[in-house]
Design an enzyme around this catalytic site. Structure first.
Site, PDB file in Angstrom:
ATOM      1  N   CYS A   1       0.865  -1.189   0.000  1.00 27.07           N
ATOM      2  CA  CYS A   1       0.000   0.000   0.000  1.00 27.07           C
ATOM      3  C   CYS A   1       0.892   1.226   0.000  1.00 27.07           C
ATOM      4  CB  CYS A   1      -0.914   0.017   1.213  1.00 27.07           C
ATOM      5  SG  CYS A   1      -1.868   1.544   1.317  1.00 27.07           S
TER       6      CYS A   1
ATOM      7  N   CYS B   1      -0.780   6.867   6.402  1.00 28.98           N
ATOM      8  CA  CYS B   1      -2.183   6.888   6.806  1.00 28.98           C
ATOM      9  C   CYS B   1      -2.301   6.103   8.102  1.00 28.98           C
ATOM     10  CB  CYS B   1      -3.022   6.281   5.690  1.00 28.98           C
ATOM     11  SG  CYS B   1      -4.330   5.215   6.222  1.00 28.98           S
TER      12      CYS B   1
ATOM     13  N   CYS C   1      -3.743   1.201   8.882  1.00 29.01           N
ATOM     14  CA  CYS C   1      -3.057  -0.071   9.140  1.00 29.01           C
ATOM     15  C   CYS C   1      -1.821   0.171   9.993  1.00 29.01           C
ATOM     16  CB  CYS C   1      -2.595  -0.698   7.829  1.00 29.01           C
ATOM     17  SG  CYS C   1      -3.949  -1.202   6.775  1.00 29.01           S
TER      18      CYS C   1
ATOM     19  N   CYS D   1      -8.533   1.888  -0.672  1.00 31.76           N
ATOM     20  CA  CYS D   1      -7.920   1.286   0.514  1.00 31.76           C
ATOM     21  C   CYS D   1      -8.105  -0.230   0.447  1.00 31.76           C
ATOM     22  CB  CYS D   1      -8.601   1.870   1.743  1.00 31.76           C
ATOM     23  SG  CYS D   1      -8.310   0.919   3.228  1.00 31.76           S
TER      24      CYS D   1
ATOM     25  N   GLN E   1     -21.326  -4.361  13.114  1.00 34.38           N
ATOM     26  CA  GLN E   1     -19.917  -4.750  13.005  1.00 34.38           C
ATOM     27  C   GLN E   1     -19.418  -4.587  11.564  1.00 34.38           C
ATOM     28  OE1 GLN E   1     -17.731  -5.241  15.165  1.00 34.38           O
ATOM     29  NE2 GLN E   1     -18.580  -6.182  16.999  1.00 34.38           N
TER      30      GLN E   1
ATOM     31  N   TYR F   1     -26.022  -3.086  25.568  1.00 30.29           N
ATOM     32  CA  TYR F   1     -25.297  -2.450  24.463  1.00 30.29           C
ATOM     33  C   TYR F   1     -25.620  -3.239  23.187  1.00 30.29           C
ATOM     34  CZ  TYR F   1     -22.550  -0.727  28.441  1.00 30.29           C
ATOM     35  OH  TYR F   1     -22.148  -0.187  29.629  1.00 30.29           O
TER      36      TYR F   1
ATOM     37  N   ASP G   1     -21.598  -5.764  25.548  1.00 35.17           N
ATOM     38  CA  ASP G   1     -20.743  -5.473  24.392  1.00 35.17           C
ATOM     39  C   ASP G   1     -20.534  -3.957  24.325  1.00 35.17           C
ATOM     40  OD1 ASP G   1     -19.415  -5.416  21.998  1.00 35.17           O
ATOM     41  OD2 ASP G   1     -21.099  -6.095  20.773  1.00 35.17           O
TER      42      ASP G   1
ATOM     43  N   CYS H   1     -14.045  -4.658  22.278  1.00 35.73           N
ATOM     44  CA  CYS H   1     -13.107  -4.272  21.222  1.00 35.73           C
ATOM     45  C   CYS H   1     -11.863  -3.633  21.834  1.00 35.73           C
ATOM     46  CB  CYS H   1     -13.780  -3.328  20.227  1.00 35.73           C
ATOM     47  SG  CYS H   1     -14.493  -1.896  21.015  1.00 35.73           S
TER      48      CYS H   1
HETATM   49  N1  SAH Z   1     -23.871  -5.560  20.373  1.00 39.05           N
HETATM   50  C1  SAH Z   1     -23.999  -4.723  19.208  1.00 39.05           C
HETATM   51  C2  SAH Z   1     -23.425  -3.324  19.384  1.00 39.05           C
HETATM   52  C3  SAH Z   1     -22.090  -3.225  20.028  1.00 39.05           C
HETATM   53  S1  SAH Z   1     -21.282  -1.655  19.881  1.00 39.05           S
HETATM   54  C4  SAH Z   1     -23.401  -5.401  17.997  1.00 39.05           C
HETATM   55  O1  SAH Z   1     -22.689  -6.391  18.120  1.00 39.05           O
HETATM   56  O2  SAH Z   1     -23.699  -4.964  16.879  1.00 39.05           O
HETATM   57  C5  SAH Z   1     -21.669  -0.849  21.358  1.00 39.05           C
HETATM   58  C6  SAH Z   1     -23.068  -0.288  21.393  1.00 39.05           C
HETATM   59  O3  SAH Z   1     -23.253   0.334  22.668  1.00 39.05           O
HETATM   60  C7  SAH Z   1     -23.364   0.776  20.365  1.00 39.05           C
HETATM   61  O4  SAH Z   1     -24.542   0.420  19.694  1.00 39.05           O
HETATM   62  C8  SAH Z   1     -23.570   2.068  21.193  1.00 39.05           C
HETATM   63  O5  SAH Z   1     -24.546   2.912  20.647  1.00 39.05           O
HETATM   64  C9  SAH Z   1     -24.052   1.481  22.494  1.00 39.05           C
HETATM   65  N2  SAH Z   1     -23.842   2.312  23.691  1.00 39.05           N
HETATM   66  C10 SAH Z   1     -22.851   3.191  23.960  1.00 39.05           C
HETATM   67  N3  SAH Z   1     -22.965   3.666  25.211  1.00 39.05           N
HETATM   68  C11 SAH Z   1     -24.054   3.090  25.765  1.00 39.05           C
HETATM   69  C12 SAH Z   1     -24.680   3.163  27.037  1.00 39.05           C
HETATM   70  N4  SAH Z   1     -24.186   3.954  27.988  1.00 39.05           N
HETATM   71  N5  SAH Z   1     -25.767   2.414  27.263  1.00 39.05           N
HETATM   72  C13 SAH Z   1     -26.284   1.598  26.304  1.00 39.05           C
HETATM   73  N6  SAH Z   1     -25.727   1.483  25.075  1.00 39.05           N
HETATM   74  C14 SAH Z   1     -24.626   2.215  24.799  1.00 39.05           C
END
Ligand code: SAH
Length: 444
Positions: free
Chosen positions: A72, A78, A81, A154, A269, A298, A363, A390
């Site tokens: 690249c 950039c 990566c 990219c 994702q 989440y 999550d 993550c």
């Molecule tokens: N589980 C989902 C999203 C994960 S990403 C998936 O796999 O697709 C994290 C998520 O948490 C996002 O959608 C974001 O909007 C949400 N989020 C961030 N802060 C938060 C909070 N304080 N309470 C509830 N959700 C929240």
């Protein structure tokens, strides 16, 4: 004291998760951009502090066996990566090591599985958010700056997104559009449907309707064309208001046999095939038995919970998410997939009503869980908590608190959803020690 601009010959002993080679110069840890473990190199110190130095590689004397051609032209200017100059096998080793050291730093001697990957290291990203410069240049930020490096194509991205980006870039240069901040594109990997969302300081500008019509007519795959207004001077990409200019307010995609509607504001994702593998492991760790209910905190547009609910005959799924559009998507997604026993609440996960259930999935974003939520999960005596993360550092930090509160940590499973970048996703299960002991030594 080491001196700036002095030259040393060194052997590189590691690479950190920002892609910097690491070595020691007279005992002081030194970071060298572009250097690889095993390189022998001549370096020049460009920053000297008491605790560390930063150096530039002057000459590569003996290259490491892990080196490959970066392929690249923008690497490493950039910031996307960080591992493009090392073999992918070595990158996976580095990522596993990064996760291991995050847990070690948190005081946990965790067992870390090998990194799961489908080894697809190009064209996997189905979402891009390109910054736009005042002269219409579109690309990526140069590492650690807000200068834009124009980027033709990219290697990480779904190729269909490049053509749309190029078309928009040409249009805004020709029409001297200066109010755009980002071009945000997303593509359903299974359906091919594309969403175009312009992030703009203003709701309207000269040529907007022409641009919208031309993009939709030229690119059949575009099913949603939106403008998001962000006039605030912060690093947050999306503003609060999104207006749909053409098409539907969402695109659809398929994942693990489920159909999902995804609005511009909803999280989804970025790596479709790896997400299937990640969610399957999360489902396995949840270990739900028929009739057990579970909570998805989440939950975004409902993806993890609904994929699991579709496969398991669970009693009830409750999801919590802070973005209203994502909750609207989640409710419809439950209907689309014929899941009747699901409910979704819009709010802060830390205020979620917790009840005794088979499992809670969390999550969270990179900053991890709040102490309040960890305390409440422990208090509600939730037997199994499946934590998808993550960010290995906040995951390890939070696991340490759960362990203190009597939870037992499973093996840690890293999943490479972001090949070539410094990021790695993980999933773990935290289970109540007492429940396992009860199983072995029944109290009554
Ligand atoms: N589980 C989902 C999203 C994960 S990403 C998936 O796999 O697709 C994290 C998520 O948490 C996002 O959608 C974001 O909007 C949400 N989020 C961030 N802060 C938060 C909070 N304080 N309470 C509830 N959700 C929240």
């Amino acid at each position: 004291m080491l001196k700036k601009n002095s030259i040393y010959t060194v052997k590189i002993t590691d690479i950190n998760n920002l892609g910097y080679g690491v070595c020691r110069v007279e005992g002081i840890v030194t970071f060298v951009a572009g250097a690889v473990t095993g390189d022998e190199a001549q370096i020049k110190l460009i920053k000297v502090t008491k605790s560390y130095c930063v150096a530039r590689m002057e000459k590569l004397i003996l290259p490491s066996e892990h080196r490959i051609d970066p392929e690249c032209p923008l690497f490493p200017k950039c910031g996307g990566c960080v591992y493009r100059h090392v073999s992918y096998d070595y990158e996976k080793e580095l990522k596993r090591g990064y996760v291991e050291s995050a847990f070690r730093k948190a005081g946990i001697d965790a067992e870390i599985a090998g990194v799961t990957s489908d080894n697809k290291i190009t064209g996997y990203r189905n979402k891009v958010q390109y910054p736009v410069g005042k002269n219409g240049e579109i690309g990526y930020y140069r590492t650690k700056t807000h200068d834009i490096i124009e980027c033709e194509s990219c290697l990480l991205e779904e190729p269909v997104l490049h053509d749309i980006k190029r078309f928009i870039s040409d249009f805004i240069k020709e029409n001297t559009v200066s109010c755009l901040r980002h071009i945000y594109l997303r593509c359903g990997a299974a359906t091919g449907e594309v969403m175009v969302c312009l992030v703009s300081e203003k709701k309207d500008f000269n040529g907007l309707s022409t641009l919208c019509n031309e993009v939709c007519e030229r690119f059949d795959a575009v099913k949603c064309f939106a403008i998001n207004v962000n006039d605030k001077d912060t690093n947050v990409i999306l503003g609060e208001k999104t207006y749909i200019l053409r098409g539907r307010p969402y695109i659809e995609d398929e994942l693990m046999g489920c159909r999902f509607r995804i609005s511009p504001m909803s999280f989804y994702q970025v790596n479709h095939s790896m997400t299937g593998l990640l969610y399957s492991k999360a489902a396995e760790l949840c270990g739900l038995k028929e009739g057990e209910s579970f909570i998805d905190l989440y939950c975004g547009c409902g993806t993890i919970g609904l994929c699991i609910a579709k496969k398991t005959k669970t009693a009830e799924l409750s999801g919590v998410e802070i973005i209203p559009d994502a909750i609207e998507n989640a409710k419809i997604n439950a209907e689309l997939n014929g899941i009747e026993n699901a409910s979704f609440i819009c709010g802060d996960a830390s205020d979620a009503p917790l009840k005794k259930c088979g499992c809670v999935i969390v999550d969270p974003p990179r900053k991890g869980l709040t102490e309040k939520l960890i305390a409440e999960l422990a208090e509600a005596d939730i037997e199994r908590i499946v934590y998808v993360s993550c960010n290995p550092d906040t995951l390890a930090r939070d696991c340490a608190v759960f362990i203190e509160k009597g939870y037992q940590l499973s093996k840690v499973y890293p999943f490479d959803l972001f090949p070539r970048t410094g990021h790695v996703e993980n999933v773990v299960c935290l289970s109540r020690k007492s429940t396992q002991e009860t199983k072995q030594f029944p109290v009554n």
